[in-house]
Design a protein around this motif. Sequence first.
Motif, mmCIF file in Angstrom:
data_model
loop_
_atom_site.group_PDB
_atom_site.id
_atom_site.type_symbol
_atom_site.label_atom_id
_atom_site.label_comp_id
_atom_site.label_asym_id
_atom_site.label_seq_id
_atom_site.Cartn_x
_atom_site.Cartn_y
_atom_site.Cartn_z
ATOM 1 N N HIS A 158 59.473 -15.527 -22.839
ATOM 2 C CA HIS A 158 57.833 -15.216 -22.413
ATOM 3 C C HIS A 158 57.618 -15.853 -21.710
ATOM 4 C CE1 HIS A 158 54.338 -14.482 -25.636
ATOM 5 N NE2 HIS A 158 54.305 -13.641 -24.272
ATOM 6 N N ASP A 160 54.008 -15.807 -21.208
ATOM 7 C CA ASP A 160 53.043 -17.120 -22.500
ATOM 8 C C ASP A 160 52.781 -18.264 -23.296
ATOM 9 O OD1 ASP A 160 51.464 -15.653 -21.157
ATOM 10 O OD2 ASP A 160 51.228 -14.034 -22.631
ATOM 11 N N SER A 161 53.822 -17.720 -24.009
ATOM 12 C CA SER A 161 54.764 -18.773 -24.901
ATOM 13 C C SER A 161 55.987 -19.620 -24.549
ATOM 14 C CB SER A 161 55.161 -18.208 -26.524
ATOM 15 O OG SER A 161 56.383 -17.648 -25.911
ATOM 16 N N ASN A 192 58.144 -10.576 -28.757
ATOM 17 C CA ASN A 192 56.553 -10.478 -27.610
ATOM 18 C C ASN A 192 57.127 -9.707 -26.326
ATOM 19 O OD1 ASN A 192 55.833 -13.463 -28.558
ATOM 20 N ND2 ASN A 192 58.134 -14.144 -27.762
ATOM 21 N N ALA A 195 54.123 -7.711 -23.085
ATOM 22 C CA ALA A 195 54.216 -9.716 -22.530
ATOM 23 C C ALA A 195 55.194 -10.081 -21.073
ATOM 24 C CB ALA A 195 54.046 -10.137 -23.897
#
Length: 234
Positions: A158, A160-161, A192, A195
């Motif tokens: 993922h 973003d994270s 997630n 995304a």
Amino acid sequence: PPPTDIPPTATPTTPQATILTGANVRSGPSTLFEVVGAFAAGATTDALAVNPDRSWYKIQYFNAEGWIFSDLVSVSNEDQLPVEEGPPSPTLTPIPPTPVPATEAPPPAQINLVFDGPVSINPYPPDCGETMEISVSIRNEGSESMGRSAALRVVDTHVDSGTRTETTAPIPDIGPGETRTVEGIFLTVETNFDATHRIQVILDANNEIGETNEGDNSSRAEALEYTLDASDNC
């Protein structure tokens, strides 16, 4: 004497969880925790607690306890459940670079594993909770046979994270100039959604083979970016 009124038997009020669709049971309230088992659709069990944001339920799993995602169950008498934080989330371990051996290096070999074409993913892009089947064609550009099997790793990140979902598969012994296709690699991403995710394949992920070029064992992750859509499974 007149008969004594016998009060009706009280209806049990223990909260019950009914499984709406086949679902994994995890050791904590997050997909970061390991899977300890699963329930089939229609199964029932005692509900024991709920986490603070009510996104996971703690349930009875045979003689043990586990956690299940709230969208996958229906719970009766939910207002009677205590609130529990659950165990602390496991620490994510970053994918290490190819390590430099601390002991004596193996003798140099004329082996070099490379990607022979793009990575195949079906379906692509997947929906949340939908299992992907991945195929990778690998060529040995060296002049020697591998002489043994090795491992490849498929990592879904993922963006973003940095949360990762990954799996591994064996690479068979590949002779010089030979191409082999590794099929039946399965990966399911359950978190997630809505995304951006990125898929990367790493050959000889455990550095088991001494190669003439160790810098061409990772696929271009940017070429396999996609948006994970929500589905009934997540």
